[in-house]
Design a protein around this motif. Structure first.
Motif, PDB file in Angstrom:
ATOM      1  N   ASN A 160     -16.678 -34.720   5.426  1.00 51.42           N
ATOM      2  CA  ASN A 160     -15.999 -34.130   4.273  1.00 51.42           C
ATOM      3  C   ASN A 160     -14.677 -34.812   3.943  1.00 51.42           C
ATOM      4  O   ASN A 160     -13.829 -34.224   3.270  1.00 51.42           O
ATOM      5  N   LYS A 161     -14.495 -36.041   4.416  1.00 53.93           N
ATOM      6  CA  LYS A 161     -13.330 -36.813   4.002  1.00 53.93           C
ATOM      7  C   LYS A 161     -13.418 -37.168   2.520  1.00 53.93           C
ATOM      8  O   LYS A 161     -14.459 -36.998   1.884  1.00 53.93           O
ATOM      9  N   ARG A 162     -12.354 -37.683   1.986  1.00 57.44           N
ATOM     10  CA  ARG A 162     -12.355 -38.073   0.575  1.00 57.44           C
ATOM     11  C   ARG A 162     -12.953 -39.473   0.426  1.00 57.44           C
ATOM     12  O   ARG A 162     -12.271 -40.446   0.104  1.00 57.44           O
ATOM     13  N   TRP A 163     -14.224 -39.541   0.676  1.00 54.57           N
ATOM     14  CA  TRP A 163     -14.912 -40.825   0.569  1.00 54.57           C
ATOM     15  C   TRP A 163     -15.071 -41.207  -0.899  1.00 54.57           C
ATOM     16  O   TRP A 163     -15.244 -40.344  -1.752  1.00 54.57           O
ATOM     17  N   PRO A 164     -15.022 -42.503  -1.213  1.00 56.31           N
ATOM     18  CA  PRO A 164     -15.330 -42.934  -2.586  1.00 56.31           C
ATOM     19  C   PRO A 164     -16.724 -42.481  -2.983  1.00 56.31           C
ATOM     20  O   PRO A 164     -17.619 -42.376  -2.153  1.00 56.31           O
ATOM     21  N   LYS A 165     -16.886 -42.173  -4.238  1.00 56.35           N
ATOM     22  CA  LYS A 165     -18.156 -41.667  -4.742  1.00 56.35           C
ATOM     23  C   LYS A 165     -19.288 -42.630  -4.385  1.00 56.35           C
ATOM     24  O   LYS A 165     -19.199 -43.829  -4.587  1.00 56.35           O
ATOM     25  N   GLY A 166     -20.365 -42.069  -3.837  1.00 55.22           N
ATOM     26  CA  GLY A 166     -21.531 -42.870  -3.489  1.00 55.22           C
ATOM     27  C   GLY A 166     -21.512 -43.451  -2.092  1.00 55.22           C
ATOM     28  O   GLY A 166     -22.470 -44.114  -1.681  1.00 55.22           O
ATOM     29  N   THR A 167     -20.440 -43.238  -1.317  1.00 63.20           N
ATOM     30  CA  THR A 167     -20.374 -43.767   0.040  1.00 63.20           C
ATOM     31  C   THR A 167     -21.463 -43.140   0.900  1.00 63.20           C
ATOM     32  O   THR A 167     -21.656 -41.925   0.892  1.00 63.20           O
ATOM     33  N   GLU A 168     -22.176 -43.968   1.653  1.00 67.07           N
ATOM     34  CA  GLU A 168     -23.270 -43.483   2.472  1.00 67.07           C
ATOM     35  C   GLU A 168     -22.861 -43.356   3.936  1.00 67.07           C
ATOM     36  O   GLU A 168     -21.997 -44.091   4.421  1.00 67.07           O
ATOM     37  N   PHE A 169     -23.492 -42.424   4.605  1.00 64.41           N
ATOM     38  CA  PHE A 169     -23.250 -42.218   6.024  1.00 64.41           C
ATOM     39  C   PHE A 169     -23.803 -43.396   6.821  1.00 64.41           C
ATOM     40  O   PHE A 169     -24.916 -43.855   6.583  1.00 64.41           O
ATOM     41  N   LYS A 170     -23.014 -43.886   7.784  1.00 72.13           N
ATOM     42  CA  LYS A 170     -23.450 -44.965   8.673  1.00 72.13           C
ATOM     43  C   LYS A 170     -23.285 -44.488  10.105  1.00 72.13           C
ATOM     44  O   LYS A 170     -22.179 -44.145  10.532  1.00 72.13           O
ATOM     45  N   ALA A 171     -24.390 -44.467  10.841  1.00 68.19           N
ATOM     46  CA  ALA A 171     -24.360 -43.921  12.196  1.00 68.19           C
ATOM     47  C   ALA A 171     -23.395 -44.662  13.104  1.00 68.19           C
ATOM     48  O   ALA A 171     -22.711 -44.059  13.931  1.00 68.19           O
ATOM     49  N   ASN A 172     -23.303 -45.989  12.931  1.00 70.39           N
ATOM     50  CA  ASN A 172     -22.429 -46.762  13.817  1.00 70.39           C
ATOM     51  C   ASN A 172     -20.943 -46.532  13.543  1.00 70.39           C
ATOM     52  O   ASN A 172     -20.093 -46.950  14.317  1.00 70.39           O
ATOM     53  N   GLU A 173     -20.618 -45.872  12.432  1.00 71.88           N
ATOM     54  CA  GLU A 173     -19.234 -45.545  12.130  1.00 71.88           C
ATOM     55  C   GLU A 173     -18.938 -44.067  12.348  1.00 71.88           C
ATOM     56  O   GLU A 173     -17.827 -43.610  12.111  1.00 71.88           O
ATOM     57  N   SER A 174     -19.932 -43.338  12.811  1.00 70.66           N
ATOM     58  CA  SER A 174     -19.771 -41.899  13.010  1.00 70.66           C
ATOM     59  C   SER A 174     -19.000 -41.631  14.299  1.00 70.66           C
ATOM     60  O   SER A 174     -19.207 -42.310  15.317  1.00 70.66           O
ATOM     61  N   PRO A 175     -18.106 -40.627  14.314  1.00 68.81           N
ATOM     62  CA  PRO A 175     -17.367 -40.303  15.538  1.00 68.81           C
ATOM     63  C   PRO A 175     -18.229 -39.653  16.605  1.00 68.81           C
ATOM     64  O   PRO A 175     -17.803 -39.534  17.754  1.00 68.81           O
ATOM     65  N   TRP A 176     -19.433 -39.222  16.235  1.00 69.70           N
ATOM     66  CA  TRP A 176     -20.333 -38.594  17.203  1.00 69.70           C
ATOM     67  C   TRP A 176     -21.767 -38.808  16.769  1.00 69.70           C
ATOM     68  O   TRP A 176     -22.081 -38.768  15.585  1.00 69.70           O
ATOM     69  N   GLN A 177     -22.634 -39.041  17.768  1.00 69.49           N
ATOM     70  CA  GLN A 177     -24.051 -39.225  17.476  1.00 69.49           C
ATOM     71  C   GLN A 177     -24.947 -38.353  18.347  1.00 69.49           C
ATOM     72  O   GLN A 177     -25.966 -37.860  17.874  1.00 69.49           O
ATOM     73  N   ALA A 178     -24.559 -38.180  19.627  1.00 65.83           N
ATOM     74  CA  ALA A 178     -25.430 -37.405  20.509  1.00 65.83           C
ATOM     75  C   ALA A 178     -24.652 -36.880  21.709  1.00 65.83           C
ATOM     76  O   ALA A 178     -23.715 -37.523  22.198  1.00 65.83           O
ATOM     77  N   ASP A 179     -25.056 -35.683  22.162  1.00 65.77           N
ATOM     78  CA  ASP A 179     -24.592 -35.066  23.400  1.00 65.77           C
ATOM     79  C   ASP A 179     -23.061 -34.947  23.479  1.00 65.77           C
ATOM     80  O   ASP A 179     -22.383 -35.036  22.462  1.00 65.77           O
ATOM     81  N   VAL A 180     -22.525 -34.734  24.687  1.00 60.52           N
ATOM     82  CA  VAL A 180     -21.103 -34.433  24.840  1.00 60.52           C
ATOM     83  C   VAL A 180     -20.499 -35.290  25.945  1.00 60.52           C
ATOM     84  O   VAL A 180     -21.177 -36.109  26.564  1.00 60.52           O
ATOM     85  N   HIS A 181     -19.209 -35.073  26.201  1.00 63.53           N
ATOM     86  CA  HIS A 181     -18.493 -35.775  27.270  1.00 63.53           C
ATOM     87  C   HIS A 181     -19.194 -35.516  28.604  1.00 63.53           C
ATOM     88  O   HIS A 181     -19.612 -34.397  28.889  1.00 63.53           O
ATOM     89  N   PRO A 182     -19.359 -36.507  29.445  1.00 69.24           N
ATOM     90  CA  PRO A 182     -20.104 -36.325  30.703  1.00 69.24           C
ATOM     91  C   PRO A 182     -19.493 -35.280  31.628  1.00 69.24           C
ATOM     92  O   PRO A 182     -20.180 -34.758  32.521  1.00 69.24           O
ATOM     93  N   GLU A 183     -18.221 -34.959  31.479  1.00 75.13           N
ATOM     94  CA  GLU A 183     -17.593 -33.946  32.339  1.00 75.13           C
ATOM     95  C   GLU A 183     -17.617 -32.576  31.691  1.00 75.13           C
ATOM     96  O   GLU A 183     -17.096 -31.622  32.243  1.00 75.13           O
TER      97      GLU A 183
END
Length: 1003
Positions: free
Chosen positions: A980-1003
């Protein structure tokens, strides 16, 4: 949304239903009714406005709660005359029962096999409170269809240029029905979905003519001829029509730049109503006419929706949902909306959903009331002022207004005085105003400001020249209009995300008891959709709908025994209990804990003292906190980087000091801050925690001697679970003998989809959990992202393999039985679940089980969910739950009368509703490898709802599915800020730029 209707009268004959037509069927006679005269034809202001309406209704003697109306006061629903279930339906159910055997599968859809219902649940007089089955009303109405009527389906193709889905395509279909003589002459015998389909009572008699009309003729010369915007380019077949039609707004001529679209109307075939009748009377094993069911139901829904679609006083909130929108007598004020004001520039409007469905031996119409957010009919500047009070910025305000349709009185041409909001004029010093924004005009020699332009051209002196100006054109060709001149068109639903305050108010409006909801359905909902009065549309198609709710048999299951530490099992009353005098079944002490205050929240000594007492009383230890003064994070705004950094530093400091568990006290309830806390605690830092809201915490303390005790005791349940403890288990009778510990694994699966995001192609979130202990209280889960808007779990094989490996580590073998509760799947997706998910699970088991010399497990796959609109109402005071709202009792099960005519489904309500009308869980068995009796599956699903460890209540959704839903929700929190950032119109989601993709901290 434009409410351009009334074309029945325009097509000749019949009662006019347009605005100002004199149709009184939907007008209330007294205070709080549907309101007086409807607005003028075609949605234009200035003809007549409705007065009163829903917004003016109050309780007698006072204003009452938000959303109160004339249906709020009244007696309980069971005060009405009670009827019995339809004998014909009951008899067919009994006739079919002996013909069914265990594990009988029949084809459903494209060759997919689904298990047929192997019987019904058993009533055991010794268990429950009642000596026989009970009867309940449900929000379904019997629909009778004359199968001798010939009903036809036509496909409409629009091309060169295509008209995109949405308001413009809807208007194009209105043009189609108004401007084509063959369609206009059908009058009440035609209905449409405004997308691709026409349903007609009788065939359309197309004419084989070639005709071009280049000039519009006077009205008295063209009653049965094509208007000037219709061109027929050649010969047409008898069952097919080709022509070109130019789009135009209602009441206006086509724009000179508008290109005509090529329209093809083709006969698809006869709606198979007679086959549908034979299907409903057939034995369960006979699926000969199954496909006719889907085709007929779709046609019926289009026809039933035709009446509200064409009533000018009714507006569409969403698919199959219609509302009698409250009109505003003074668009400069919110006076008429005081009773429905959600704040922030939105109002709540009661709407009604309707949809046809099949059940044993009959067709039913499901009608359900709900509340939907709408924009008020208000001056645009006033609307912006209301939005500004919510404290949100200009970016959010532009998003709130975009695509809103606004009417301007200074534009005199019909059809051109309604404009769509494009956006603001953004400048370095803020938003451009009517004074500051200048443009070139061919009418004037030099640049001119918007304010001066309106003074010179329209002789309008602006009262608010410093207010923002809005572009109602395009980026290339802006059309700047002062906001003070516009009135927001009525009936436009809000599609965005409600804030916390709006959500609370919406729930206050919607959460009404069963009696009030039933009164409103029967007396208002049926009228909105056109049932209960003379309806020429339904009559033309041979449809009649009974105005009485159907009655169905039900039974009430007893609660399972629960077991705490060193105590005898007990059975809770009303699906609820407390922790007084009880110790957790197994406690896991807190090794080192502390607390974190966020913002201006406080944690006085008396709060800390009670917290320490409860930690000790629950067996979680008698030390702490360390340090005594805890930690503090001074936060900024909800979504800024200062807040992120403050949370991260405070959490990291606590972890570096050896803290294993944190009690986090939030200053106020905030979804945004809560989401950021979860992200940093779970993903970045890796520290166990639980959250408390300062205001709610403070409310627990006062003059009471047990201040805060119950509150902290409930918090301790979450703490004990997070530390690996067990709060309670089911007693020996809580599970069927067929469900043996150490041989069975329960699995919950859910997928959530992105909403209200500024990124294109935002991902969906997958959540999966599985039980990994003897008592079914230890649940280990995973969550990850996958392609957006894809319901099927793409990596289900890998995820199930992880669960099986963990199970094998615990028991040194794989489970013999796997019982899967899959949430969030509609009937139309059963085939995909079986072909994609269940097949992948089978393949993974076939790969892994030979490692332990085991045969593949038996699967029981149950689709469960609460995204349905079926409700039940007690018919007797003894059958109600004895709470204020007098809902159906916890443990209520319905598997007859309103369930599937062939396949294995049931409704179960394990919980006691806290407020409003209880919503049962709907379950459908789509795979059953073992001969489970329906009673076993129903009791299992019911009893599992008591195993939810974070509350002393049975939950409404079966525990495995509930935990999977929590996993999805947590994943959404991790990505909330990024999406929900103020991305420019039409910006697409990129998994490699995502802050999270799967699961949690190992601890």
């Amino acid at each position: 949304m434009s409410n351009n209707r009334g074309f029945r009268a325009a097509r000749g004959g019949g009662q006019a239903q347009g605005r100002g037509s004199g149709d009184d069927r939907y007008r209330g006679g007294g205070r709080g009714g549907f309101g007086g005269g409807a607005q003028g034809q075609g949605g234009r202001r200035g003809v007549s406005r409705a007065s009163g309406g829903w917004g003016g209704a109050t309780r007698a003697g006072g204003r009452g709660r938000l959303g109160d109306d004339e249906f709020t006061p009244g007696g309980p629903i069971f005060g009405l005359q009670v009827e019995v279930p339809d004998p014909a339906v009951a008899n067919k159910e009994e006739r079919d029962r002996p013909k069914l055997g265990d594990n009988v599968y029949k084809k459903f859809g494209n060759g997919v096999l689904l298990p047929l219902r192997p019987g019904f649940g058993k009533f055991l007089q010794s268990e429950g409170d009642f000596k026989s089955e009970i009867y309940l009303r449900t929000n379904h109405f019997a629909l009778t269809l004359d199968d001798q009527k010939e009903i036809y389906r036509y496909h409409v193709n629009i091309a060169d240029p295509e008209i995109p889905p949405g308001r413009k395509r809807r208007q194009f279909f209105l043009n189609l029905l108004q401007d084509i003589p063959e369609l206009r002459s059908m009058q009440h015998r035609i209905a449409t979905d405004y997308s691709t389909t026409l349903i007609t009572a009788g065939k359309i008699e197309f004419r084989n003519i070639v005709e071009e009309l280049s000039q519009a003729k006077p009205d008295d010369e063209k009653s049965n001829e094509e208007p000037s915007n219709v061109e027929q380019p050649g010969e047409s077949k008898s069952d097919e029509k080709y022509f070109r039609l130019t789009y135009h707004e209602e009441g206006a001529l086509p724009r000179p730049t508008e290109k005509p679209s090529r329209v093809t109307i083709s006969l698809v075939g006869v709606v198979p109503t007679s086959e549908m009748a034979r299907y409903l009377q057939s034995v369960p094993e006979d699926s000969t006419h199954l496909e006719s069911r889907l085709s007929t139901i779709q046609a019926l829904n289009i026809v039933v929706n035709a009446t509200p679609n064409e009533n000018a006083a009714i507006y569409q909130a969403s698919r199959n949902v219609f509302a009698h929108y409250p009109r505003n007598t003074n668009p400069m004020e919110m006076t008429d909306y005081q009773n429905v004001d959600l704040t922030g520039g939105l109002i709540g409007v009661r709407a009604y959903y309707s949809s046809a469905k099949t059940s044993t031996a009959r067709i039913l119409l499901n009608v359900h009331g709900q509340c939907s957010p709408f924009y008020p009919e208000l001056n645009l500047r006033k609307l912006m002022e209301l939005f500004d009070r919510s404290g949100r910025d200009d970016f959010a305000k532009e998003k709130f207004l975009r695509r809103l349709r606004v009417q301007f009185d200074h534009i005199k041409k019909d059809g051109q005085n309604i404009k769509t909001v494009g956006g603001f004029c953004h400048r370095e010093d803020g938003l451009g105003s009517s004074e500051s924004v200048r443009f070139k005009s061919s009418q004037y020699p030099s640049d001119i400001s918007v304010a001066d332009y309106f003074k010179k051209k329209y002789d309008i002196k602006l009262q608010f020249p410093k207010a923002p100006v809005i572009n109602f054109g395009s980026d290339d060709k802006p059309v700047w209009i002062p906001v003070e001149l516009g009135i927001v068109m009525p009936g436009q639903p809000f599609r965005g995300k409600l804030n916390d305050e709006q959500t609370t108010k919406m729930l206050q409006m919607a959460a009404r008891g069963p009696a009030e909801n039933a009164r409103r359905l029967v007396n208002a909902g049926l009228k909105v959709i056109g049932v209960g009065t003379s309806n020429p549309i339904l009559s033309a198609f041979g449809i009649s709908i009974n105005t009485k709710m159907i009655v169905v048999p039900a039974r009430v299951l007893p609660p399972p025994p629960l077991l705490y530490n060193n105590q005898a099992p007990f059975k809770p009353e009303k699906a609820s209990w407390n922790l007084a005098g009880r110790e957790f079944y197994r406690s896991e002490p807190l090794q080192k804990w502390s607390y974190l205050r966020c913002g201006r929240s406080t944690f006085p000594d008396n709060y800390l003292r009670v917290l320490r007492q409860q930690i000790s009383a629950c067996g979680l230890g008698d030390k702490g906190p360390e340090p005594l003064q805890g930690y503090h994070a001074m936060l900024g705004k909800e979504d800024d980087d200062k807040t992120d950094e403050a949370l991260r530093k405070a959490l990291q400091r606590a972890k570096d000091n050896g803290v294993k568990f944190l009690f986090v006290i939030l200053e106020r309830k905030s979804k945004a801050i809560h989401a950021r806390l979860k992200f940093f605690a779970d993903i970045v830092v890796g520290i166990q925690h639980t959250t408390l809201v300062h205001a709610k915490l403070a409310a627990q303390f006062g003059d009471r001697g047990n201040a805060g005790v119950d509150y902290f005791a409930n918090i301790m349940q979450k703490v004990n679970m997070k530390m690996g403890g067990i709060n309670h288990i089911l007693g020996l009778d809580g599970m069927s003998q067929k469900i043996q510990p150490k041989t069975t694994m329960f699995v919950g699966i859910d997928v959530s989809h992105p909403t209200y995001t500024t990124l294109a192609n935002a991902p969906s979130i997958v959540g999966i959990v599985a039980s990994l202990d003897d008592d079914f209280t230890k649940w280990y889960g995973s969550t990850r992202i996958q392609e957006g808007r894809v319901e099927m779990v793409a990596e289900i094989g890998e995820l199930m393999g992880e669960r099986l490996n963990l199970y094998c580590q615990r028991f040194d073998k794989y489970p013999e039985n796997i019982i899967i509760y899959r949430d969030g799947v509609s009937e139309g997706q059963f085939e995909m679940v079986l072909k994609q998910e269940v097949s992948a699970i089978d393949a993974k088991c076939a790969q892994m089980y030979p490692r332990k010399n085991q045969k593949p497990p038996d699967l029981l796959v149950i689709i469960c969910g609460k995204r349905h609109r079926t409700r039940f109402y007690p018919t007797n005071a003894e059958h109600a739950d004895q709470t204020r709202d007098q809902n159906t009792r916890s443990g209520t099960v319905v598997d007859r009368g309103v369930t599937s005519e062939k396949f294995w489904d049931f409704f179960v309500q394990p919980h006691t509703a806290i407020q409003g009308t209880a919503k049962p869980c709907h379950c459908t068995v789509i795979r059953a490898d073992r001969d489970f009796h329906p009673d076993v599956v129903q009791r299992l699903t019911h009893n599992l709802s008591y195993l939810y460890g974070r509350a002393t209540k049975a939950v409404s959704l079966c525990t495995p599915a509930y935990y999977a839903d929590i996993m999805c929700e947590r994943g959404n929190k991790y990505l909330s800020k990024h999406l929900n950032k103020r991305w420019p119109k039409g910006t697409e989601f990129k998994a490699n730029e995502s802050p999270w993709q799967a699961d949690v901290h190992p601890e």
